[in-house]
Design a protein around this motif. Structure first.
Motif, PDB file in Angstrom:
ATOM      1  N   LYS A   1       0.853  -1.190   0.000  1.00  0.00           N
ATOM      2  CA  LYS A   1       0.000   0.000   0.000  1.00  0.00           C
ATOM      3  C   LYS A   1       0.890   1.242   0.000  1.00  0.00           C
ATOM      4  N   VAL A   2       0.552   2.217  -0.829  1.00  0.00           N
ATOM      5  CA  VAL A   2       1.370   3.419  -0.939  1.00  0.00           C
ATOM      6  C   VAL A   2       1.506   4.109   0.407  1.00  0.00           C
ATOM      7  N   MET A   3       0.441   4.129   1.193  1.00  0.00           N
ATOM      8  CA  MET A   3       0.463   4.854   2.461  1.00  0.00           C
ATOM      9  C   MET A   3       1.442   4.249   3.469  1.00  0.00           C
ATOM     10  N   THR A   4       1.889   3.019   3.237  1.00  0.00           N
ATOM     11  CA  THR A   4       2.818   2.375   4.171  1.00  0.00           C
ATOM     12  C   THR A   4       4.282   2.653   3.821  1.00  0.00           C
ATOM     13  N   LEU A   5       4.515   3.304   2.704  1.00  0.00           N
ATOM     14  CA  LEU A   5       5.888   3.505   2.230  1.00  0.00           C
ATOM     15  C   LEU A   5       6.566   4.688   2.906  1.00  0.00           C
ATOM     16  N   SER A   6       7.881   4.686   2.851  1.00  0.00           N
ATOM     17  CA  SER A   6       8.665   5.815   3.347  1.00  0.00           C
ATOM     18  C   SER A   6       8.538   6.989   2.373  1.00  0.00           C
ATOM     19  N   GLY A   7       8.998   8.167   2.808  1.00  0.00           N
ATOM     20  CA  GLY A   7       8.947   9.342   1.950  1.00  0.00           C
ATOM     21  C   GLY A   7       9.723   9.147   0.657  1.00  0.00           C
ATOM     22  N   GLY A   8      10.895   8.502   0.743  1.00  0.00           N
ATOM     23  CA  GLY A   8      11.698   8.268  -0.453  1.00  0.00           C
ATOM     24  C   GLY A   8      11.006   7.338  -1.426  1.00  0.00           C
ATOM     25  N   MET A   9      10.343   6.302  -0.905  1.00  0.00           N
ATOM     26  CA  MET A   9       9.619   5.370  -1.767  1.00  0.00           C
ATOM     27  C   MET A   9       8.401   6.049  -2.395  1.00  0.00           C
ATOM     28  N   LYS A  10       7.722   6.906  -1.652  1.00  0.00           N
ATOM     29  CA  LYS A  10       6.584   7.639  -2.219  1.00  0.00           C
ATOM     30  C   LYS A  10       7.052   8.551  -3.355  1.00  0.00           C
ATOM     31  N   ARG A  11       8.231   9.113  -3.206  1.00  0.00           N
ATOM     32  CA  ARG A  11       8.785   9.929  -4.284  1.00  0.00           C
ATOM     33  C   ARG A  11       8.983   9.079  -5.539  1.00  0.00           C
ATOM     34  N   ARG A  12       9.454   7.857  -5.364  1.00  0.00           N
ATOM     35  CA  ARG A  12       9.618   6.949  -6.496  1.00  0.00           C
ATOM     36  C   ARG A  12       8.271   6.644  -7.156  1.00  0.00           C
ATOM     37  N   VAL A  13       7.234   6.492  -6.333  1.00  0.00           N
ATOM     38  CA  VAL A  13       5.900   6.209  -6.872  1.00  0.00           C
ATOM     39  C   VAL A  13       5.401   7.392  -7.708  1.00  0.00           C
ATOM     40  N   LEU A  14       5.683   8.612  -7.258  1.00  0.00           N
ATOM     41  CA  LEU A  14       5.304   9.791  -8.048  1.00  0.00           C
ATOM     42  C   LEU A  14       5.953   9.761  -9.421  1.00  0.00           C
ATOM     43  N   ILE A  15       7.207   9.350  -9.461  1.00  0.00           N
ATOM     44  CA  ILE A  15       7.901   9.260 -10.743  1.00  0.00           C
ATOM     45  C   ILE A  15       7.281   8.166 -11.601  1.00  0.00           C
ATOM     46  N   ALA A  16       6.949   7.036 -10.978  1.00  0.00           N
ATOM     47  CA  ALA A  16       6.308   5.947 -11.708  1.00  0.00           C
ATOM     48  C   ALA A  16       4.975   6.394 -12.304  1.00  0.00           C
ATOM     49  N   LYS A  17       4.193   7.149 -11.526  1.00  0.00           N
ATOM     50  CA  LYS A  17       2.920   7.679 -12.035  1.00  0.00           C
ATOM     51  C   LYS A  17       3.144   8.577 -13.248  1.00  0.00           C
ATOM     52  N   ALA A  18       4.182   9.413 -13.170  1.00  0.00           N
ATOM     53  CA  ALA A  18       4.456  10.357 -14.261  1.00  0.00           C
ATOM     54  C   ALA A  18       4.884   9.641 -15.538  1.00  0.00           C
ATOM     55  N   LEU A  19       5.496   8.463 -15.393  1.00  0.00           N
ATOM     56  CA  LEU A  19       6.004   7.730 -16.554  1.00  0.00           C
ATOM     57  C   LEU A  19       5.043   6.657 -17.051  1.00  0.00           C
ATOM     58  N   ALA A  20       3.955   6.439 -16.327  1.00  0.00           N
ATOM     59  CA  ALA A  20       3.064   5.318 -16.633  1.00  0.00           C
ATOM     60  C   ALA A  20       2.461   5.411 -18.025  1.00  0.00           C
ATOM     61  N   HIS A  21       2.157   6.627 -18.502  1.00  0.00           N
ATOM     62  CA  HIS A  21       1.502   6.768 -19.801  1.00  0.00           C
ATOM     63  C   HIS A  21       2.483   7.063 -20.937  1.00  0.00           C
ATOM     64  N   GLU A  22       3.775   6.794 -20.674  1.00  0.00           N
ATOM     65  CA  GLU A  22       4.834   6.907 -21.679  1.00  0.00           C
ATOM     66  C   GLU A  22       4.907   8.312 -22.296  1.00  0.00           C
ATOM     67  N   PRO A  23       5.059   9.337 -21.462  1.00  0.00           N
ATOM     68  CA  PRO A  23       5.120  10.716 -21.981  1.00  0.00           C
ATOM     69  C   PRO A  23       6.413  10.962 -22.736  1.00  0.00           C
ATOM     70  N   ARG A  24       6.386  11.939 -23.648  1.00  0.00           N
ATOM     71  CA  ARG A  24       7.582  12.315 -24.381  1.00  0.00           C
ATOM     72  C   ARG A  24       8.251  13.544 -23.775  1.00  0.00           C
ATOM     73  N   ILE A  25       7.594  14.130 -22.770  1.00  0.00           N
ATOM     74  CA  ILE A  25       8.148  15.282 -22.052  1.00  0.00           C
ATOM     75  C   ILE A  25       7.973  15.006 -20.563  1.00  0.00           C
ATOM     76  N   LEU A  26       9.035  15.156 -19.795  1.00  0.00           N
ATOM     77  CA  LEU A  26       8.963  14.880 -18.356  1.00  0.00           C
ATOM     78  C   LEU A  26       9.424  16.098 -17.574  1.00  0.00           C
ATOM     79  N   PHE A  27       8.549  16.590 -16.692  1.00  0.00           N
ATOM     80  CA  PHE A  27       8.887  17.681 -15.789  1.00  0.00           C
ATOM     81  C   PHE A  27       9.234  17.124 -14.417  1.00  0.00           C
ATOM     82  N   LEU A  28      10.359  17.549 -13.887  1.00  0.00           N
ATOM     83  CA  LEU A  28      10.809  17.145 -12.555  1.00  0.00           C
ATOM     84  C   LEU A  28      10.982  18.407 -11.720  1.00  0.00           C
ATOM     85  N   ASP A  29      10.047  18.651 -10.795  1.00  0.00           N
ATOM     86  CA  ASP A  29      10.081  19.858  -9.967  1.00  0.00           C
ATOM     87  C   ASP A  29      10.739  19.535  -8.634  1.00  0.00           C
ATOM     88  N   GLU A  30      11.996  19.946  -8.475  1.00  0.00           N
ATOM     89  CA  GLU A  30      12.788  19.649  -7.280  1.00  0.00           C
ATOM     90  C   GLU A  30      12.708  18.162  -6.943  1.00  0.00           C
TER      91      GLU A  30
END
Length: 319
Positions: A142-171
């Motif tokens: 479950k996402v809510m059980t993860l550490s802050g660093g792992m949740k950050r990884r999940v955010l990146i996974a969400k951003a890449l899930a639909h195979e975008p050709r442009i990726l924004f990384l804000d800090e």
């Protein structure tokens, strides 16, 4: 380590075009003051600036989260207002804040994000993304059980899930561990090699210096400079030649005033500051002038400004 940009990136057409972009909030605060910017397809573009400079506002407008007061933005030739669906489908965004704390599993969260963009289910792609981000072992957690660093990884996974050709990384690496930072930059390099355009904001200027092909500096809602990283450092970089003197010098002779030398407090060193474009002629002329003034030296060394020095000077010198 250099960013090893693909040769085509330097001459690639713009995938994002921003023209005369302004944003004034209801409070009267003018966050953006007429930004013009082109971001090339396939490059890594670093957007730098102090807190409150307008970086996140600019990203949010391009991504369709915030509406501009005036101006236009096109993403892959799609207007972000009139053609928002097509424009947004090209973009993946990793926000600065941790915005997820759900009961869903990591795999379900990434898969749901893919579905939001109308993409067919692709377990193979989701698996690849999770493996690239060292999340595969956590796929059923479950996402809510993860550490802050792992949740950050999940955010990146969400951003890449639909195979975008442009990726924004804000800090993207703010407050994360060294392992995640290393994994993220390895992934960014792989994505750029596959043709994905990367736009990042970061407070870690050393990361921008290592990763970016071009640098943009925003301050007080204005774009202060946009330049290829190497060219920016060539134009605005400063070098210093430090001469260790064989004997203490009381003062700098008037004949050397044109070189604007600095004498150390104990009189044992002379420092000559010069720009990288006048390196050869400046040093040769100085050494000749020192010899004529009867001043020798027993050792010398050089040091040069970093991207951080350039950034600080640009922001400080802006009226």
């Amino acid at each position: 380590m250099s960013s090893n940009a693909p040769p085509a990136a330097a001459t690639a057409p713009a995938v994002i075009s921003v023209r005369s972009l302004r944003k004034t909030y209801a409070s009267g605060f003018e966050a953006l003051k007429g930004i013009d910017l082109d971001i090339r397809r396939g490059e890594i573009f670093a957007l730098l600036g102090p807190n409150g400079a307008g970086k996140t506002t600019l990203i949010s407008i391009i991504c369709g989260i915030v509406r501009a007061t005036s101006g236009t933005v096109t993403v892959d030739s799609h207007d972000i207002v009139g053609g928002w669906r097509a424009a947004r489908s090209q973009i993946g965004l990793v926000p600065q804040e941790l915005t997820i704390d759900t009961f869903d599993t990591v795999r379900a969260t990434a898969g749901f994000s893919r579905g939001l963009f109308g993409k067919r289910a692709s377990p193979a792609h989701i698996e690849k993304v999770l493996r690239d981000l060292s999340l595969w072992d956590k796929r059923d957690s479950k996402v809510m059980t993860l550490s802050g660093g792992m949740k950050r990884r999940v955010l990146i996974a969400k951003a890449l899930a639909h195979e975008p050709r442009i990726l924004f990384l804000d800090e993207p690496t703010a407050g994360v561990d060294v392992e995640l930072r290393r994994d993220m930059w390895d992934l960014v390099r792989a994505l750029r090699a596959s043709g994905v355009t990367i736009i990042l904001t970061t407070h870690y200027i050393a990361e921008a210096e290592e990763m970016a092909d071009r640098i943009g500096v925003v301050n007080r809602g204005e774009l202060v400079v946009v330049e290829d990283k190497a060219e920016l450092m060539r134009k605005l970089g400063r070098k210093q030649l430090i001469l260790q003197l064989p004997a203490r010098l009381e003062h700098i002779p008037d004949a050397l005033a044109a070189y604007r030398l600095e004498l150390s407090a104990d009189g044992s060193e002379l420092t000559y500051t010069y720009d990288t474009q006048s390196e050869r002629t400046g040093i040769t002329s100085l050494l000749d002038a020192l010899a004529e003034a009867g001043i020798g030296f027993r050792d010398l060394r050089t040091q040069e400004s970093s991207l951080e020095d350039i950034f600080v000077n640009l922001v400080r010198d802006q009226p």
